[in-house]
Design a protein around this motif. Structure first.
Motif, PDB file in Angstrom:
ATOM      1  N   CYS A   1       0.946  -1.084  -0.131  1.00  0.00           N
ATOM      2  CA  CYS A   1      -0.220   0.346  -0.036  1.00  0.00           C
ATOM      3  C   CYS A   1       0.843   1.422  -0.419  1.00  0.00           C
ATOM      4  CB  CYS A   1      -0.936   0.260   1.198  1.00  0.00           C
ATOM      5  SG  CYS A   1      -2.543  -1.348   0.776  1.00  0.00           S
ATOM      6  N   TYR A   2       2.152   1.269   0.928  1.00  0.00           N
ATOM      7  CA  TYR A   2       3.349   2.017   0.672  1.00  0.00           C
ATOM      8  C   TYR A   2       3.467   2.397  -0.597  1.00  0.00           C
ATOM      9  CZ  TYR A   2       2.875   3.910   5.853  1.00  0.00           C
ATOM     10  OH  TYR A   2       2.662   4.637   6.568  1.00  0.00           O
ATOM     11  N   ASP A   3       3.900   1.405  -1.624  1.00  0.00           N
ATOM     12  CA  ASP A   3       4.454   1.026  -2.565  1.00  0.00           C
ATOM     13  C   ASP A   3       3.348   2.451  -3.416  1.00  0.00           C
ATOM     14  OD1 ASP A   3       6.354   1.366  -4.401  1.00  0.00           O
ATOM     15  OD2 ASP A   3       6.028  -0.798  -4.552  1.00  0.00           O
ATOM     16  N   VAL A   4       2.194   2.238  -3.376  1.00  0.00           N
ATOM     17  CA  VAL A   4       1.725   2.373  -4.421  1.00  0.00           C
ATOM     18  C   VAL A   4       1.133   3.611  -4.421  1.00  0.00           C
ATOM     19  CG1 VAL A   4      -0.389   1.801  -3.807  1.00  0.00           C
ATOM     20  CG2 VAL A   4      -0.744   1.110  -6.039  1.00  0.00           C
ATOM     21  N   VAL A   5       0.869   3.801  -2.907  1.00  0.00           N
ATOM     22  CA  VAL A   5       0.821   5.914  -2.616  1.00  0.00           C
ATOM     23  C   VAL A   5       1.471   6.364  -3.000  1.00  0.00           C
ATOM     24  CG1 VAL A   5       0.209   6.722  -0.707  1.00  0.00           C
ATOM     25  CG2 VAL A   5      -1.111   4.551  -0.963  1.00  0.00           C
TER      26      VAL A   5
END
Length: 370
Positions: free
Chosen positions: A107-111
């Motif tokens: 999630c952090y990567d995609v955000v």
């Protein structure tokens, strides 16, 4: 932005040589890679490296939990809502931090990619410019560990983390041999991985190592023995670090209340990912406790996630994320300027994933959609 699908890959990362610690010898490193795709086509990657001795999870159980519970739960959800996502996962499953970390990191990567910023910018911005990398010495004979340290010094390393935790007297000889070989100016940290079991054994060992000039001693007693850590801290002079005993907020609260350690080793796989790791770092900072980001020997994905946390907080004074340096093949391309690491400024984790190698290392996989 909503999560459209989650792919789960059970892989085995090949090691250059076996990795030996107190409770296990790893011929390769089992890992779970998560590939999260949003409805607008953005892709984020996460990783879970489970360890039944530390997180209570196995490679197989982590895969099953992601496939059957966590991934279906999060389809259609907004990956930017970190607090809400963790609340949902925690209500659905007790503990299982490595499995949750895989989702959290993806999630952090995609955000980060959605907003066009590195993950560390989502965590308060970059504080550190670079970190020195500590070389980890697997358990071996005193002579072998000393020779490896001497070889690594020639490559530029100025600090070593020694894995010990077998028989106390043998471990004492290992530490003494390495110190004699590298001299007094090289930093040595000793990680027992709970192997000395109790405070009595630990105090015996440390009285013999009183003049070894160790940076710190890490987790000498079993994980839940906070009182043992308190006794060791009171009766020895070497700084004490807690690792396996620190998993989440409840452990950190007890550690602070009992003043059970001088330092803490925060690992994303133990606490559930980037978001919980930052909470632990804030608690440690308020208590005046220095932090390290530790390794579960993750690939470039999990290692990069840990580095983003470390680079964003002043309270992190050391890192030991050396997994990618131990693999003969890796799914990502996290770059080290040995003996340092400097993160790039690319969006998300800043790591490219080699899909060909990912498929090559995959033993089984699945895709979860609506």
């Amino acid at each position: 932005m909503k999560i459209k699908e989650i792919e789960i890959y059970a892989i085995r990362l090949p090691l250059v040589e076996p990795f030996i610690i107190s409770y296990h010898t790893y011929e390769d490193m089992p890992s779970i890679i998560v590939k999260l795709t949003t409805e607008d086509g953005l892709v984020g990657y996460g990783e879970a490296v489970a360890d039944e001795h530390v997180t209570g999870e196995t490679w197989e159980s982590t895969y099953a939990l992601l496939q059957n519970t966590l991934a279906p739960l999060l389809i259609g959800k907004n990956p930017m809502e970190f607090e809400r996502l963790h609340e949902m996962m925690d209500k659905s499953v007790y503990q299982a931090p490595a499995a949750k970390a895989a989702i959290d990191i993806a999630c952090y990567d995609v955000v980060g990619k959605k907003l066009g910023v590195p993950v560390y910018q989502l965590l308060g911005g970059r504080y550190h410019e670079k970190f020195p990398i500590t070389h980890v010495l697997s358990i071996g004979t005193p002579e072998k560990m000393a020779e490896e340290a001497a070889t690594r010094m020639k490559e530029g390393y100025s600090s070593f983390k020694m894995k010990v935790g077998t028989e106390v007297q043998a471990d004492v000889k290992r530490v003494q041999a390495v110190r004699a070989k590298v001299g007094d100016d090289i930093a040595i940290r000793v990680d027992v991985n709970q192997g000395w079991k109790n405070s009595a054994n630990t105090i015996t060992a440390m009285h013999q190592l009183e003049h070894a000039g160790l940076d710190w001693l890490e987790q000498p007693v079993v994980a839940d023995d906070f009182n043992g850590m308190v006794e060791v801290k009171a009766k020895t002079s070497t700084p004490l670090m807690m690792d396996e005993g620190l998993r989440g907020i409840r452990d950190m609260r007890e550690l602070i209340e009992k003043q059970a350690a001088h330092k803490v080793n925060i690992k994303l796989m133990k606490c559930g990912g980037i978001y919980p790791a930052m909470k632990l770092a804030h608690m440690a900072e308020m208590a005046g406790i220095e932090c390290q980001i530790g390794s579960m020997v993750e690939s470039s994905i999990g290692s990069a996630a840990g580095f983003h946390v470390a680079f964003s907080k002043k309270s992190f004074t050391s890192v030991e994320l050396t997994g990618p340096l131990k693999f003969s093949k890796d799914v990502g391309n996290l770059h080290y300027d040995v003996p340092f690491i400097k993160l790039n400024e690319r969006a998300g984790l800043g790591v490219d994933i080699d899909e060909v190698i990912l498929q090559e290392l995959t033993e089984f996989s699945t895709k979860v959609t609506k």
